[in-house]
Design a protein around this motif. Structure first.
Motif, PDB file in Angstrom:
ATOM      1  N   UNK A  86      73.981  53.106  35.171  1.00  0.00           N
ATOM      2  CA  UNK A  86      74.165  52.463  33.979  1.00  0.00           C
ATOM      3  C   UNK A  86      72.904  51.746  33.510  1.00  0.00           C
ATOM      4  N   UNK A  87      72.159  51.142  34.625  1.00  0.00           N
ATOM      5  CA  UNK A  87      71.109  50.452  34.421  1.00  0.00           C
ATOM      6  C   UNK A  87      69.882  51.435  33.894  1.00  0.00           C
ATOM      7  N   UNK A  88      69.882  52.553  34.514  1.00  0.00           N
ATOM      8  CA  UNK A  88      69.040  53.656  34.225  1.00  0.00           C
ATOM      9  C   UNK A  88      69.266  54.154  32.825  1.00  0.00           C
ATOM     10  N   UNK A  89      70.343  54.169  32.113  1.00  0.00           N
ATOM     11  CA  UNK A  89      70.690  54.585  30.792  1.00  0.00           C
ATOM     12  C   UNK A  89      70.106  53.622  29.847  1.00  0.00           C
ATOM     13  N   UNK A  90      70.208  52.471  30.210  1.00  0.00           N
ATOM     14  CA  UNK A  90      69.593  51.126  29.435  1.00  0.00           C
ATOM     15  C   UNK A  90      67.997  51.200  29.481  1.00  0.00           C
ATOM     16  N   UNK A  91      67.865  51.433  30.611  1.00  0.00           N
ATOM     17  CA  UNK A  91      66.229  51.425  30.881  1.00  0.00           C
ATOM     18  C   UNK A  91      65.533  52.605  30.068  1.00  0.00           C
ATOM     19  N   UNK A  92      66.002  53.689  29.832  1.00  0.00           N
ATOM     20  CA  UNK A  92      65.589  54.728  29.112  1.00  0.00           C
ATOM     21  C   UNK A  92      65.454  54.489  27.614  1.00  0.00           C
ATOM     22  N   UNK A  93      66.042  53.236  27.149  1.00  0.00           N
ATOM     23  CA  UNK A  93      65.683  52.689  25.773  1.00  0.00           C
ATOM     24  C   UNK A  93      64.321  52.408  25.540  1.00  0.00           C
ATOM     25  N   UNK A  94      63.456  52.142  26.735  1.00  0.00           N
ATOM     26  CA  UNK A  94      62.166  51.700  26.618  1.00  0.00           C
ATOM     27  C   UNK A  94      61.521  53.002  25.895  1.00  0.00           C
ATOM     28  N   UNK A  95      61.658  54.049  26.116  1.00  0.00           N
ATOM     29  CA  UNK A  95      61.063  55.124  25.568  1.00  0.00           C
ATOM     30  C   UNK A  95      61.888  55.831  24.313  1.00  0.00           C
ATOM     31  N   UNK A  96      63.076  55.654  24.183  1.00  0.00           N
ATOM     32  CA  UNK A  96      64.004  56.466  23.110  1.00  0.00           C
ATOM     33  C   UNK A  96      64.732  55.508  22.425  1.00  0.00           C
ATOM     34  N   UNK A  97      65.283  55.667  21.065  1.00  0.00           N
ATOM     35  CA  UNK A  97      66.218  54.945  20.501  1.00  0.00           C
ATOM     36  C   UNK A  97      67.567  55.304  20.890  1.00  0.00           C
ATOM     37  N   UNK A  98      68.120  56.318  21.723  1.00  0.00           N
ATOM     38  CA  UNK A  98      69.205  56.634  22.414  1.00  0.00           C
ATOM     39  C   UNK A  98      68.935  57.241  23.623  1.00  0.00           C
ATOM     40  N   UNK A  99      70.069  57.181  24.422  1.00  0.00           N
ATOM     41  CA  UNK A  99      69.928  57.997  25.585  1.00  0.00           C
ATOM     42  C   UNK A  99      71.309  58.576  26.110  1.00  0.00           C
ATOM     43  N   UNK A 100      71.425  59.724  26.061  1.00  0.00           N
ATOM     44  CA  UNK A 100      72.739  60.535  26.153  1.00  0.00           C
ATOM     45  C   UNK A 100      73.008  61.090  27.688  1.00  0.00           C
ATOM     46  N   UNK A 101      74.162  60.721  28.387  1.00  0.00           N
ATOM     47  CA  UNK A 101      74.285  61.209  29.559  1.00  0.00           C
ATOM     48  C   UNK A 101      75.230  62.330  29.604  1.00  0.00           C
ATOM     49  N   UNK A 102      74.816  63.647  29.772  1.00  0.00           N
ATOM     50  CA  UNK A 102      75.840  64.788  29.503  1.00  0.00           C
ATOM     51  C   UNK A 102      76.684  64.674  30.619  1.00  0.00           C
ATOM     52  N   UNK A 103      78.170  65.275  30.154  1.00  0.00           N
ATOM     53  CA  UNK A 103      79.209  65.814  31.176  1.00  0.00           C
ATOM     54  C   UNK A 103      79.005  67.122  31.319  1.00  0.00           C
ATOM     55  N   UNK A 104      79.569  67.552  32.726  1.00  0.00           N
ATOM     56  CA  UNK A 104      79.349  68.777  33.077  1.00  0.00           C
ATOM     57  C   UNK A 104      80.494  69.945  32.005  1.00  0.00           C
ATOM     58  N   UNK A 105      81.363  69.132  31.447  1.00  0.00           N
ATOM     59  CA  UNK A 105      82.269  70.108  30.727  1.00  0.00           C
ATOM     60  C   UNK A 105      81.480  70.154  29.119  1.00  0.00           C
ATOM     61  N   UNK A 106      80.405  69.625  29.034  1.00  0.00           N
ATOM     62  CA  UNK A 106      79.738  70.086  27.585  1.00  0.00           C
ATOM     63  C   UNK A 106      80.029  68.684  26.842  1.00  0.00           C
ATOM     64  N   UNK A 107      80.768  67.551  27.146  1.00  0.00           N
ATOM     65  CA  UNK A 107      80.714  66.343  26.612  1.00  0.00           C
ATOM     66  C   UNK A 107      79.547  65.390  26.970  1.00  0.00           C
ATOM     67  N   UNK A 108      79.807  63.894  26.905  1.00  0.00           N
ATOM     68  CA  UNK A 108      78.922  63.121  27.605  1.00  0.00           C
ATOM     69  C   UNK A 108      79.890  62.075  27.964  1.00  0.00           C
ATOM     70  N   UNK A 109      79.116  61.234  29.142  1.00  0.00           N
ATOM     71  CA  UNK A 109      79.866  60.420  29.713  1.00  0.00           C
ATOM     72  C   UNK A 109      79.156  58.777  29.374  1.00  0.00           C
ATOM     73  N   UNK A 110      78.189  58.890  28.866  1.00  0.00           N
ATOM     74  CA  UNK A 110      77.390  57.596  28.548  1.00  0.00           C
ATOM     75  C   UNK A 110      76.611  57.751  27.444  1.00  0.00           C
ATOM     76  N   UNK A 111      76.579  56.571  26.439  1.00  0.00           N
ATOM     77  CA  UNK A 111      75.552  56.626  25.476  1.00  0.00           C
ATOM     78  C   UNK A 111      75.027  55.354  25.313  1.00  0.00           C
TER      79      UNK A 111
END
Length: 223
Positions: free
Chosen positions: A125-150
């Motif tokens: 979760x902290x890594x997803x937040x940290x990714x906002x240093x380089x992007x406007x949004x960060x998406x965590x893919x789910x194996x079924x084609x969806x996403x688990x974190x935004x």
């Protein structure tokens, strides 16, 4: 971009009422058991968000909750776990609308997660937040084609979700496309597996062997 500060954790979840959560899994293990599994998954997610606050940059916790918590499995434990959280009702005609509304109630950067990945760690979760240093949004893919974190630098960006079909095998790609169509740069973080089936639950329990979810799944798993 500068690293984000004051990031909110946002859990979007359903109260674990029998027959209203994890119904696909419930067809194999019973709806009462499925609700217990959902409660365990939600409780582990709340714990992970709380722990992520200690890692930074997440500083506060919100939940957008659908359903009747009084009718939920483990209602008392959930109320205790939500002490100190800001609780919002879900509003909207469909899930995409409810997601956009949940984000719109916040100010500042946000990391949003559901209740289908109890094996998600505070560090992820902290890594997803940290990714906002380089992007406007960060998406965590789910194996079924969806996403688990935004994660979103500005919660207003979630307006892009309106009209995106949810719970399909292209939801992840469709969400990324909707964000990018508005000029929002999208990074990627870890891929995880949602819990919809018995094999999914097996994999989540194996990934987090000391979790509440793993203990409850060991008790309820069909033999």
């Amino acid at each position: 971009m500068s690293a984000p500060t004051g990031v909110a954790a946002l859990v979007v979840a359903k109260a674990p009422e029998p027959g209203k959560v994890k119904t696909r899994l419930g067809r194999d293990i019973g709806m009462e058991s499925a609700a217990r599994i959902a409660a365990a998954a939600l409780l582990d997610t709340l714990v992970a968000c709380r722990a992520a606050v200690d890692l930074g940059p997440i500083t506060r916790c919100h939940i957008s909750l659908d359903g009747d918590l009084d009718a939920a499995v483990c209602a008392e434990e959930l109320r205790e776990a939500l002490d100190g959280w800001t609780v919002h009702p879900q509003v909207g005609d469909d899930f995409a609308d409810r997601l956009a509304d949940a984000h719109a109630r916040l100010s500042g950067p946000v990391v949003q997660v559901g209740m289908d990945t109890p094996h998600a760690t505070p560090a992820q979760l902290a890594d997803a937040a940290a990714g906002l240093a380089d992007h406007d949004a960060v998406l965590g893919p789910a194996e079924d084609g969806g996403w688990w974190v935004l994660a979103l630098r500005d919660p207003a960006y979630a307006a892009a979700l309106v009209g995106v079909p949810m719970s399909t095998d292209t939801t992840g790609a469709d969400t990324r496309a909707a964000l990018e169509a508005r000029g929002i740069s999208v990074g990627t973080t870890a891929t995880l597996r949602d819990i919809d089936t018995v094999p999914d639950a097996d994999a989540a329990a194996e990934a987090a062997p000391g979790s509440r979810f793993a203990r409850v799944w060991e008790e309820l798993r069909p033999r």
